[in-house]
Design an enzyme around this catalytic site. Structure first.
Site, PDB file in Angstrom:
ATOM      1  N   PRO A  16       0.829  -1.212   0.000  1.00 20.85           N
ATOM      2  CA  PRO A  16       0.000   0.000   0.000  1.00 20.85           C
ATOM      3  C   PRO A  16       0.856   1.251   0.000  1.00 20.85           C
ATOM      4  O   PRO A  16       1.798   1.372   0.783  1.00 20.85           O
ATOM      5  CB  PRO A  16      -0.800  -0.132   1.303  1.00 20.85           C
ATOM      6  CG  PRO A  16       0.034  -1.010   2.182  1.00 20.85           C
ATOM      7  CD  PRO A  16       0.728  -1.961   1.260  1.00 20.85           C
ATOM      8  N   CYS A 100       3.925   3.133   8.542  1.00 24.19           N
ATOM      9  CA  CYS A 100       4.058   4.454   7.914  1.00 24.19           C
ATOM     10  C   CYS A 100       4.986   5.342   8.729  1.00 24.19           C
ATOM     11  O   CYS A 100       4.801   5.511   9.940  1.00 24.19           O
ATOM     12  CB  CYS A 100       2.694   5.120   7.778  1.00 24.19           C
ATOM     13  SG  CYS A 100       2.787   6.747   6.991  1.00 24.19           S
ATOM     14  N   HIS A 169       8.678  -4.849   6.945  1.00 25.54           N
ATOM     15  CA  HIS A 169       9.602  -4.019   6.168  1.00 25.54           C
ATOM     16  C   HIS A 169      10.923  -3.988   6.931  1.00 25.54           C
ATOM     17  O   HIS A 169      10.946  -3.591   8.097  1.00 25.54           O
ATOM     18  CB  HIS A 169       9.039  -2.609   6.001  1.00 25.54           C
ATOM     19  CG  HIS A 169       9.876  -1.727   5.127  1.00 25.54           C
ATOM     20  ND1 HIS A 169       9.373  -0.611   4.511  1.00 25.54           N
ATOM     21  CD2 HIS A 169      11.180  -1.788   4.751  1.00 25.54           C
ATOM     22  CE1 HIS A 169      10.333  -0.019   3.808  1.00 25.54           C
ATOM     23  NE2 HIS A 169      11.438  -0.722   3.954  1.00 25.54           N
ATOM     24  N   ALA A 224       6.673  -2.588  -3.258  1.00 30.23           N
ATOM     25  CA  ALA A 224       6.053  -1.268  -3.145  1.00 30.23           C
ATOM     26  C   ALA A 224       6.709  -0.289  -4.117  1.00 30.23           C
ATOM     27  O   ALA A 224       6.307  -0.177  -5.264  1.00 30.23           O
ATOM     28  CB  ALA A 224       6.132  -0.775  -1.706  1.00 30.23           C
TER      29      ALA A 224
END
Length: 323
Positions: A16, A100, A169, A224
């Site tokens: 995303p 994020c 990640h 990504a």
């Protein structure tokens, strides 16, 4: 790869990305072979306030399954309520963003800031998982910074709290997207939990994807930034995993055709004016690395219509500036 009740035939996910993974781009990535799609992340607070900006983010179409919708926030009860609300929609998986790194998100104790508070993170995940029947997954980072690398701890908490999978990640929040992703932490997470683990970070082609899976044992991979302007990466990965010959990189003509198709879909999605504004960055990504692409990027920032874009791409092609 199986996440809860959701079967994913090809274990490659589109990560995303705000302002990138909208409906048109997801459609292109799916056509190229992406196995699991994610929406752009949605604020649980904005969703609860019926913010009109969340509507296009949540828009889907037939053929997107399996599709995950990603929420971010830090209030367990609110996130549970919003997960329950989204469960009524056409989404197969509900994902919690704990990765994020941008200040406006982490300053509200959301996104990767949740990794600094494992107890709260567990409460959020548990509340969401108990509120819905669809699988709840979590996307995390290696940690907040080098002094607090806690992906293994958070992954265990996620599993104990009811998460059906975790995506990792291999960078800390402080790294943002700089430096090299730590695949060792992905391996450690995989060894620590029984739920599926999706590896994320520095996957740029079939070779790096295969290497990550071999080194970490992860169940799937997430692409990504390498997908920006490059939906063909999913074709390459699919062919590689299926043992097929890998198709050659697209020609400039094929890149232009994809740009124009993407542009027409964007216009259908948000109208020509907004669609062309959004395509400016897309064109820059699609043409990055070509000789003369900097000049093309300068000129594409002036276009306002589909016909202007088509004319610009044609002019650059025939002038041999790019090819």
């Amino acid at each position: 790869m199986r996440i809860g009740t959701v079967e994913i035939s090809h274990p490659v996910a589109l990560g995303p990305m705000a302002g990138v993974t909208d409906l048109p781009f997801r459609r292109l990535c799916r056509e190229m072979g992406c196995g699991l799609l994610y929406t752009e992340m949605v604020s649980a607070k904005a969703l609860s306030y019926h913010n009109k900006n969340t509507e296009p983010i949540l828009e889907t179409e037939d053929g997107e399954h399996p599709l995950a919708v990603q929420l971010f926030g830090s209030e367990p009860e609110l996130l549970a309520d919003m997960a329950k609300k989204l469960e009524e929609g056409p989404y197969d998986i509900i994902d919690l963003n704990m990765g994020c790194p941008v200040p406006k998100v982490v300053n509200n104790h959301e996104g990767s800031a949740l990794m600094k508070d494992p107890i709260l993170a567990g409460k959020v995940i548990e509340a969401m998982a108990k509120a819905v029947k669809k699988p709840v997954t979590v996307k995390i980072r290696r940690g907040w910074d080098e002094s607090s690398v806690n992906a293994v701890e958070i992954a265990r908490i996620a599993q104990e709290s009811g998460a059906a999978a975790v995506a990792v990640h291999g960078r800390t929040r402080q790294q943002y997207y700089s430096g090299k992703a730590d695949w060792e932490i992905i391996r450690q997470v995989k060894e620590a939990v029984k739920i599926p683990v999706i590896g994320n970070g520095d996957i740029t082609d079939a070779s790096s994807a295969k290497k990550m899976m071999e080194e970490t044992g992860c169940d799937g991979i997430m692409v990504a930034r390498a997908a920006k302007g490059n939906p063909w990466i999913f074709r390459e990965l699919k062919e590689s995993f299926e043992g097929q010959p890998i198709s050659p990189r697209p020609t400039y003509k094929e890149v232009c055709q994809m740009i124009l198709r993407h542009a027409s879909m964007q216009i259908e999605y948000v109208g020509e004016h907004m669609g062309m504004l959004q395509m400016r960055k897309q064109v820059a990504w699609y043409t990055a690395g070509y000789p003369g692409s900097s000049k093309l990027r300068q000129e594409v920032n002036q276009i306002t219509t589909y016909e202007e874009l088509k004319s610009l791409l044609t002019r650059f092609a025939v002038s041999d500036i790019i090819i």
